[in-house]
Design a protein around this motif. Structure first.
Motif, short mmCIF file in Angstrom:
data_model
loop_
_atom_site.label_atom_id
_atom_site.label_comp_id
_atom_site.label_asym_id
_atom_site.label_seq_id
_atom_site.Cartn_x
_atom_site.Cartn_y
_atom_site.Cartn_z
N UNK A 1 0.83 -1.22 0.00
CA UNK A 1 0.00 0.00 0.00
C UNK A 1 0.86 1.27 0.00
N UNK A 2 1.89 1.28 0.83
CA UNK A 2 2.74 2.48 0.93
C UNK A 2 3.51 2.71 -0.36
N UNK A 3 4.09 1.65 -0.91
CA UNK A 3 4.81 1.80 -2.17
C UNK A 3 3.87 2.16 -3.32
N UNK A 4 2.68 1.58 -3.33
CA UNK A 4 1.69 1.91 -4.36
C UNK A 4 1.27 3.37 -4.29
N UNK A 5 1.05 3.86 -3.10
CA UNK A 5 0.67 5.27 -2.94
C UNK A 5 1.81 6.20 -3.33
N UNK A 6 3.03 5.84 -2.96
CA UNK A 6 4.20 6.62 -3.37
C UNK A 6 4.31 6.66 -4.89
N UNK A 7 4.10 5.50 -5.54
CA UNK A 7 4.18 5.41 -7.00
C UNK A 7 3.14 6.31 -7.66
N UNK A 8 1.89 6.26 -7.15
CA UNK A 8 0.82 7.11 -7.70
C UNK A 8 1.17 8.58 -7.51
N UNK A 9 1.65 8.95 -6.32
CA UNK A 9 2.00 10.35 -6.06
C UNK A 9 3.13 10.80 -6.98
#
Length: 196
Positions: free
Chosen positions: A70-78
């Protein structure tokens, strides 16, 4: 920990991060992803355990693997959204603070649920942190609707088990806002400084 305890705990950790990392007070915008991250594991696991999809209210979203995804996915989207808005726009400021704020909120939730067992050396009871490597057994609390449990718990706020953490977070929040108000204004403007 209970929801308000998780929220207060997450806010305090984000305050430490903001002070140590940027030497600035936490932005109010960051409170949104901090709050969401602080509740995220329970918002996923508790209802899914109640309806029988998961075996426990501390399993899938309470796993460090899910936290990392979740954290890496959110970082990627940002990161992919960089440059879409002007630097002073609300969406851009929210894009900047969200990955770290969400991750700190999420990680503080896991820490709040496990610190007592970890300090006592009871590693087996926190095996949900590596779910699905180790299976977790069904909890009797999973048979009670999460909203019913919260209603019962919050009927008597004076007996809240994390009341001291909640009070500390309120004192820190109010103190930081007063500090910003009294010391953050320049002599030529009424606008407070930008707080990232």
């Amino acid at each position: 920990m209970l929801p308000l305890g998780h929220l207060a705990f997450a806010y305090l950790w984000y305050t430490v991060y903001a002070a140590a990392g940027t030497h600035r007070l936490p932005a109010r915008l960051a409170l949104v992803p901090v709050a969401i991250g602080s509740q995220f594991p329970d918002l996923i696991d508790k209802p899914l355990a109640y309806v029988g999809v998961l075996t426990s209210g501390r399993s899938l979203a309470h796993s460090l693997f899910t936290f990392a995804i979740c954290s890496l996915g959110l970082w990627w989207v940002a990161t992919r959204l960089r440059g879409r808005w002007t630097s002073e726009s609300l969406p851009e400021r929210l894009r900047i603070v969200t990955p770290a704020a969400f991750a700190i909120g999420y990680l503080s939730h896991l820490g709040g649920d496990t610190y007592q067992s970890l300090l006592a050396g009871d590693f087996w009871s926190v095996r949900f942190l590596v779910y699905p490597v180790f299976p977790v057994s069904r909890s009797p609390a999973s048979d009670i609707a999460p909203w019913t449990r919260m209603f019962r718990i919050y009927q008597e706020m004076g007996t809240h088990p994390q009341l001291n953490v909640i009070i500390l977070a309120i004192v820190v929040f109010v103190g930081l806002r007063l500090y910003t108000y009294w010391n953050g204004r320049s002599p030529t403007t009424d606008d407070p400084p930008d707080l990232h």
